[in-house]
Scaffold this motif. Structure first.
Motif, PDB file in Angstrom:
ATOM      1  N   SER A  22       8.910   1.330   1.535  1.00 52.65           N
ATOM      2  CA  SER A  22       8.279   2.376   1.152  1.00 52.65           C
ATOM      3  C   SER A  22       8.108   3.365   2.326  1.00 52.65           C
ATOM      4  O   SER A  22       8.035   4.373   2.167  1.00 52.65           O
ATOM      5  N   ALA A 231      11.035   0.677  -4.004  1.00 52.32           N
ATOM      6  CA  ALA A 231      10.491   1.504  -2.715  1.00 52.32           C
ATOM      7  C   ALA A 231      10.534   3.034  -3.126  1.00 52.32           C
ATOM      8  O   ALA A 231       9.241   3.557  -2.755  1.00 52.32           O
ATOM      9  N   VAL A 235       7.018   5.462  -3.720  1.00 54.01           N
ATOM     10  CA  VAL A 235       6.771   6.625  -2.946  1.00 54.01           C
ATOM     11  C   VAL A 235       6.252   7.575  -3.959  1.00 54.01           C
ATOM     12  O   VAL A 235       5.223   8.290  -3.762  1.00 54.01           O
ATOM     13  N   VAL A 245       1.003   4.767  -1.429  1.00 50.52           N
ATOM     14  CA  VAL A 245       2.082   3.901  -1.191  1.00 50.52           C
ATOM     15  C   VAL A 245       1.814   2.603  -1.092  1.00 50.52           C
ATOM     16  O   VAL A 245       2.414   1.346  -1.767  1.00 50.52           O
ATOM     17  N   CYS A 249       2.749  -0.522  -3.775  1.00 53.16           N
ATOM     18  CA  CYS A 249       3.606  -1.647  -3.361  1.00 53.16           C
ATOM     19  C   CYS A 249       2.804  -2.890  -3.886  1.00 53.16           C
ATOM     20  O   CYS A 249       3.431  -4.014  -4.203  1.00 53.16           O
TER      21      CYS A 249
END
Length: 308
Positions: A22, A231, A235, A245, A249
């Motif tokens: 990411s 990923a 973002v 981010v 994640c």
């Protein structure tokens, strides 16, 4: 409580490769480059990291080799999209086709068709390196992790500071927002875009190498398992910020960790339904948040230096 503790620990491990991928996309898009080829970069990085770790016996060298090959392959994308002003989506998809096929070819050439499963030693955790006891949950969470986990979180902190508190970071973001205006201020737009491709390739290659040097001790086709595309969603979910981010994640890492633990439970449900959880979560997140795009205004647009 043991189930919850193991789920949290697994979330951190699952989120780590997503953080690297990411951040790779974040640095690329902040320079105006939409890169959908993360899956391919991670695939070639995972193979090279595995091979170097196998040959040298050092997972650290494997990670560095994964970063190097990620940069090398990404230079194809950089030259085509920056110098030749080609379509970024097309060449990103080309990387996704070319890199995994190259990785599979190299693996079969090196080990031969139908070879036995080859395994390597994984990177040691901090606790194992220094002989620290990890009896409690907090000690396992904070100390029983590989150096790659700490590096991923440090990179997030650096990214937040770099884009939010430094002049260089503001110049970097200006290239992604309005490159022609940035050029009038003396910013080397082409140089920043190439630097973004170097950073993107290195981080994506490291994310792929993590899978074969810190997570799984072998390489197999499809080991990336769509993490490159997740990923991209992270973002957008994170609104193109380092902190956002990270949270995205961790969310997707939680979904991945949860589906693995649900598979081993006796719920009488086919395991394929549980495998869909991370991808369904990705689609739902994009449907809810992705409609309100707030990314760099220059993303995906070629920069023609001669235009006014």
């Amino acid at each position: 409580m043991e189930f919850v503790a193991n789920l949290i620990l697994a979330t951190v491990r699952m989120a780590t490769p997503l953080i690297f991928l990411s951040l790779a996309e974040l640095y690329s898009q902040r320079a105006g480059l939409v890169h959908i080829g993360l899956e391919g970069l991670a695939a070639i990085g995972s193979l090279v990291g595995f091979l170097v770790s196998l040959i040298t016996g050092s997972p650290t060298l494997g990670v560095l080799a994964g970063a190097a090959v990620g940069i090398l392959v990404n230079m194809i994308f950089a030259y085509a999209t920056i110098t030749l002003c080609a379509e970024q989506i097309v060449y990103g998809m080309a990387i996704n086709i070319f890199a995994p096929a190259l990785a599979a070819f190299i693996y079969r050439v090196y080990f031969g068709a139908g070879s036995e499963l080859v395994q390597v030693g994984l990177m040691s955790t901090l606790a194992a390196t220094f002989g620290v006891s990890t009896d409690g949950f907090l000690s396992r969470l904070l100390l029983d992790q590989t150096p790659m986990v700490y590096l991923a979180f440090l990179l997030v902190i650096f990214t937040v500071i770099y884009f939010g508190r430094t002049r260089s970071g503001l110049n970097y973001k200006a290239v992604g927002e309005y490159p022609k205006a940035a050029a009038t201020l003396g910013i080397n737009v082409i140089g920043v875009k190439y630097a973004a491709c170097v950073i993107c390739g290195a981080l994506a290659g490291m994310g792929g190498a993590y899978l074969t040097t810190c997570y799984a001790n072998t390489y197999a086709d499809g080991i990336v398992s769509g993490r490159g595309f997740i990923a991209l969603a992270a973002v957008i979910f994170g609104r193109w910020t380092g902190g956002g981010v990270l949270l995205a994640c961790l969310f997707f890492g939680f979904c991945d960790a949860l589906q693995i633990r649900l598979q081993v439970g006796s719920f009488g449900v086919p395991y394929q339904f549980f495998q869909m959880i991370p991808y369904v979560a990705t689609v739902v997140v994009l449907a809810i948040i992705g409609a309100k795009k707030a990314g760099p205004k220059g993303s995906g647009k070629p920069y023609l230096k001669e235009e006014r």
